[in-house]
Design an enzyme around this catalytic site. Structure first.
Site, short mmCIF file in Angstrom:
data_model
loop_
_atom_site.label_atom_id
_atom_site.label_comp_id
_atom_site.label_asym_id
_atom_site.label_seq_id
_atom_site.Cartn_x
_atom_site.Cartn_y
_atom_site.Cartn_z
N GLY A 137 5.31 3.08 20.12
CA GLY A 137 4.61 2.61 18.93
C GLY A 137 3.30 3.25 18.53
O GLY A 137 2.93 4.37 18.41
N SER A 181 11.67 4.15 7.63
CA SER A 181 11.59 3.62 5.98
C SER A 181 12.61 4.58 5.50
O SER A 181 12.41 5.98 5.67
CB SER A 181 10.34 3.80 5.58
N GLY A 208 -3.86 10.26 5.48
CA GLY A 208 -3.51 9.93 4.11
C GLY A 208 -2.57 8.72 3.83
O GLY A 208 -2.73 8.07 2.79
N GLY A 209 -1.78 8.71 4.72
CA GLY A 209 -0.70 7.44 4.86
C GLY A 209 -1.41 6.00 4.75
O GLY A 209 -1.04 5.13 4.25
N GLY A 250 0.35 -24.06 -4.60
CA GLY A 250 0.80 -25.34 -4.20
C GLY A 250 2.46 -24.99 -3.70
O GLY A 250 2.77 -23.84 -3.48
N GLU A 286 1.91 2.44 9.93
CA GLU A 286 0.85 3.64 9.79
C GLU A 286 -0.35 3.26 10.81
O GLU A 286 -1.57 3.75 10.74
CB GLU A 286 0.10 3.86 8.52
N ASN A 311 -3.56 -2.52 13.07
CA ASN A 311 -5.01 -2.61 12.71
C ASN A 311 -5.60 -2.67 14.08
O ASN A 311 -6.90 -2.39 14.19
CB ASN A 311 -5.19 -3.67 11.84
N GLU A 312 -5.05 -2.96 15.09
CA GLU A 312 -5.69 -2.93 16.52
C GLU A 312 -5.97 -1.40 16.80
O GLU A 312 -7.22 -1.02 17.35
CB GLU A 312 -4.77 -3.54 17.51
#
Length: 378
Positions: free
Chosen positions: A129, A156, A238-239, A337, A361, A364-365
């Site tokens: 990955g 996807s 770009g992705g 709520g 994409e 974030n790591e």
């Protein structure tokens, strides 16, 4: 719309209009029934949204990365999941337009730009990955064909799309052994796994894509042998802007829903809007949204201009915008709520649909790794 040209404001208006009329009314049903809204996407393609930053000679709109970000943000206010698939499709068409030869461009791009045909991006594998350069899918040269063996995960549109942009190993280990081939649905040896059950992104199917002695003509090689990893990464710059823009749209819609809820809902004899704590929370949400938007638009400009720091800025924007926008949507749910937890209210779907933006994409790591590497290189 601050800082946009008149032309960009017009793109934005058209996209907002399409989102409110063609996406938002169906968002909940597409999610619940897991419908892939192909007809709605073809309507979007009629507005030029099937190949936004693809050259006009093959049916694209020829717009800039900033224009694209503005359009995806606006569309995402109507249905984030559907817009996210549109953004992946656009990335695939751009890769063919940019790295393909004239024959490939004119064969593949026009039906993709009209969304008569749909595209999927195939990089991730069950065992690779974040470490994409270790991918194992092989493409062995046999005469004027390649024979593919291996599998891709979390694809996807997998199974429902027509063109697969596949990263595969034609050479030795590492990134330099990777090439990119175009595979068409119906090719013998191409099959698909079961449709995955997901937390969000339910208006687009996700499946494993499997290659068993799958024969592809060498004429379907995109770019040169060994260029695949570079093509994949350039596509992802770009992705990352695209998916960050989809997060902006979800956060934008969630702020508006919260504004409305605070005005309508009463507790302790007063509208929630009169509670200073909630006012401050709303102010923070709007501030974080504007900060994220500026960061994404700055990165889009850098990518368009081909600046040296574009990859790092795209990674920063993806990291910041997807984290902040998820926090905004999650806070919006909290401020609704108990109602926020009901599927009758759209805010919970925005939370579910954008959670995955912090993962795909490039997680974030990985974005932090790219930024740190850029800062520390000599």
């Amino acid at each position: 719309s601050a800082g946009l040209t008149e032309e960009q404001k017009e793109f934005q208006r058209v996209a907002f209009d399409f989102a409110s009329k063609e996406l938002a009314p169906h968002m909940a049903e597409w999610d619940e029934k897991e419908i892939f809204p192909v007809e709605a996407m073809r309507k979007a393609a009629q507005l030029g949204f099937g190949g936004i930053y693809v050259k006009p000679d093959v049916g694209g709109s020829g717009l800039s990365r900033l224009d694209t970000s503005i359009i995806f943000e606006a569309l995402s206010t109507g249905c984030t999941s559907t817009t996210a698939y549109l953004s992946i499709h656009n990335m695939c068409v751009w890769m063919i337009d940019t790295f393909g030869n004239e024959e490939q461009r004119h064969k593949f791009c026009p039906p993709l730009c009209s969304m008569e045909k749909l595209a999927s991006y195939c990089l991730t594998e069950p065992g690779s990955g974040s470490d994409a350069a270790s991918l194992l899918t092989t493409a062995k040269r046999k005469g004027d064909t390649y024979v593919l063996n291996g599998s891709k995960a979390f694809i996807s549109g997998g199974g429902d799309t027509d063109v697969y942009v596949v990263m595969c190993r034609t050479g030795g280990p590492g990134p330099r052994g990777i090439s990119c081939v175009l595979l068409e649905k119906g090719t013998p040896g191409l099959s698909f796994g079961k449709k995955e059950k997901k937390v969000g992104w339910n208006s687009q199917p996700t499946r494993a894509v499997i290659f068993e002695d799958c024969v592809v003509p060498v004429s379907n090689l995109l770019g040169a042998e060994g260029q695949g990893f570079n093509i994949a990464m350039k596509g992802l710059n770009g992705g990352r802007i695209n998916i960050a823009s989809c997060s902006l749209g979800a956060a934008h819609a969630s702020v508006l829903l919260t504004q409305e809820h605070l005005s309508v809902r009463k507790q302790f004899g007063e509208p929630l809007a009169s509670n200073q704590y909630l006012q401050f929370k709303l102010a923070e949400m709007a501030t974080r949204l504007v900060a994220a938007r500026l960061m994404v638009r700055n990165a889009a400009r850098a990518l368009q201009e081909g600046r040296e720091d574009a990859a790092a800025l795209c990674s920063m924007a993806k990291l910041f915008a997807t984290d902040e926008c998820f926090a905004i949507c999650n806070q919006a749910l909290q401020m609704h709520g108990g109602y926020g937890y009901l599927k009758d209210y759209a805010v919970q779907q925005f939370v579910r649909d954008i959670r995955v933006h912090q993962i795909l994409e490039g997680t974030n790591e990985v974005m932090r790794m790219i930024v740190a590497r850029n800062l520390l290189q000599e």
